[in-house]
Design a protein around this motif. Structure first.
Motif, mmCIF file in Angstrom:
data_model
loop_
_atom_site.group_PDB
_atom_site.id
_atom_site.type_symbol
_atom_site.label_atom_id
_atom_site.label_comp_id
_atom_site.label_asym_id
_atom_site.label_seq_id
_atom_site.Cartn_x
_atom_site.Cartn_y
_atom_site.Cartn_z
ATOM 1 N N ALA A 216 -27.200 -7.189 3.065
ATOM 2 C CA ALA A 216 -26.688 -5.810 3.134
ATOM 3 C C ALA A 216 -27.777 -4.814 3.529
ATOM 4 N N PRO A 217 -28.967 -4.869 2.925
ATOM 5 C CA PRO A 217 -30.018 -3.955 3.380
ATOM 6 C C PRO A 217 -30.364 -4.147 4.853
ATOM 7 N N ALA A 218 -30.347 -5.396 5.320
ATOM 8 C CA ALA A 218 -30.657 -5.660 6.722
ATOM 9 C C ALA A 218 -29.585 -5.072 7.642
ATOM 10 N N LEU A 219 -28.334 -5.153 7.232
ATOM 11 C CA LEU A 219 -27.244 -4.571 8.016
ATOM 12 C C LEU A 219 -27.372 -3.054 8.103
ATOM 13 N N VAL A 220 -27.699 -2.420 6.985
ATOM 14 C CA VAL A 220 -27.842 -0.965 6.966
ATOM 15 C C VAL A 220 -28.995 -0.528 7.855
ATOM 16 N N SER A 221 -30.112 -1.266 7.781
ATOM 17 C CA SER A 221 -31.263 -0.914 8.615
ATOM 18 C C SER A 221 -30.918 -1.015 10.094
ATOM 19 N N LEU A 222 -30.238 -2.092 10.479
ATOM 20 C CA LEU A 222 -29.860 -2.245 11.881
ATOM 21 C C LEU A 222 -28.888 -1.150 12.306
ATOM 22 N N LEU A 234 -21.339 -2.217 11.109
ATOM 23 C CA LEU A 234 -22.427 -2.818 10.333
ATOM 24 C C LEU A 234 -22.456 -2.276 8.905
ATOM 25 N N ARG A 235 -22.238 -0.980 8.759
ATOM 26 C CA ARG A 235 -22.260 -0.395 7.413
ATOM 27 C C ARG A 235 -21.063 -0.869 6.586
ATOM 28 N N GLU A 236 -19.934 -1.056 7.219
ATOM 29 C CA GLU A 236 -18.776 -1.547 6.491
ATOM 30 C C GLU A 236 -18.995 -2.985 6.021
ATOM 31 N N GLU A 237 -19.619 -3.791 6.853
ATOM 32 C CA GLU A 237 -19.946 -5.154 6.444
ATOM 33 C C GLU A 237 -20.946 -5.139 5.286
ATOM 34 N N ALA A 238 -21.892 -4.207 5.322
ATOM 35 C CA ALA A 238 -22.848 -4.072 4.219
ATOM 36 C C ALA A 238 -22.128 -3.673 2.932
ATOM 37 N N ARG A 255 -26.797 4.753 0.184
ATOM 38 C CA ARG A 255 -26.690 4.574 1.636
ATOM 39 C C ARG A 255 -25.314 4.063 2.040
ATOM 40 N N LEU A 256 -24.557 3.554 1.078
ATOM 41 C CA LEU A 256 -23.278 2.919 1.385
ATOM 42 C C LEU A 256 -22.076 3.717 0.908
ATOM 43 N N ALA A 257 -22.291 4.951 0.495
ATOM 44 C CA ALA A 257 -21.156 5.780 0.082
ATOM 45 C C ALA A 257 -20.220 5.963 1.270
#
Length: 266
Positions: A216-222, A234-238, A255-257
């Motif tokens: 999840a952190p890797a998805l958010v960073s990308l 990507l954020r939804e998958e995270a 970061r995922l709100a």
């Protein structure tokens, strides 16, 4: 960006990716990758320096991801320190001591920055430059430089040493962390193409290893380097992985709100 890296190079001997993996290490890896650090640590009787260190490492990582379990980590670390006899063992225990102090400082549990620096300095004096544990130490010294000392130049040099060492010692999880942190520095400097490549490599490795808790952190960073609609995907998958793992890592929650929550609290 919070620090991530291999728990200990011994832990990666059983990541479940080859038929030769030790069954115990494979079980530990699978639990760890799913954020079950306590269950993974319970499989390791601290009867040897290596087992005690790996057990402590797992519980230290739990602190970083959950902001809880500090006393358990301290107890396990004291056991590992007591059992360490060789320079490599003492150095590895000092490296974990420094990482725990770093996590406590970064997450504002307690300011232990001086302890973190001293412990990693002690580890550097004990772990030989070509030893298997050196790349992890270099990476963690990079974390100190980036997040506590605020010295991106020193951090980059340390991450590059760790990156080369992780490649030489075939440590894919640490390699994913060095890719991610080098990419983070590139992003801050506006090097979008370089950052996107590093984050994509980090994500690729974590997905190949099945390292769910770090995906999840890797998805958010990308996502930070992509345009819509790819960034939203990507954020939804995270978010899906974050919910699947029960809200871990805790520091990723803001970061995922969902967008509507972001608007409501802006």
């Amino acid at each position: 960006m919070l620090g991530e890296g291999n728990v200990a190079h011994t832990a990666m001997s059983g990541d479940g990716t080859t038929a030769e993996d030790d069954p115990l290490q494979t079980a530990v890896w699978r639990l760890r990758s799913r954020a079950c650090w306590v269950d993974a640590a319970a499989l390791l009787a601290p009867a040897t320096p290596q087992a005690a260190l790996q057990r402590a490492s797992l519980l230290v990582e739990r602190c970083l991801y959950t902001e809880a379990g500090w006393e358990d980590a301290e107890d396990a670390l004291r056991t590992a320190e007591a059992l360490a006899h060789t320079d490599d063992e003492r150095g590895a225990a000092a490296c974990e001591r420094g990482y725990l102090a770093y996590a406590a400082t970064l997450l504002q549990v307690r300011d232990r920055a001086d302890e973190a620096r001293a412990a990693l300095g002690r580890a550097a004096a004990l772990i030989a430059p070509g030893a298997a544990g050196r790349p992890l130490l270099d990476f963690r010294r990079g974390l100190i430089a980036e997040n506590l000392t605020r010295s991106p130049q020193a951090a980059r040099a340390a991450y590059r040493r760790a990156h080369a060492g992780a490649t030489a010692h075939a440590d894919p999880l640490l390699l994913s962390a060095t890719w991610r942190h080098l990419a983070g520095l590139a992003l801050r400097e506006g090097e979008l193409t370089e950052a996107r490549h590093g984050f994509a490599e980090s994500l690729r490795i974590r997905e190949e290893l099945g390292y769910l808790v770090g995906t999840a952190p890797a998805l958010v960073s990308l996502a930070d380097t992509e345009t819509e609609p790819e960034a939203a995907r990507l954020r939804e998958e995270a978010r899906r992985l974050f919910r699947l793992l029960g809200g871990v890592p805790t520091w990723l929650a803001h970061r995922l709100a969902p967008p509507e929550e972001d608007a409501a609290t802006a």
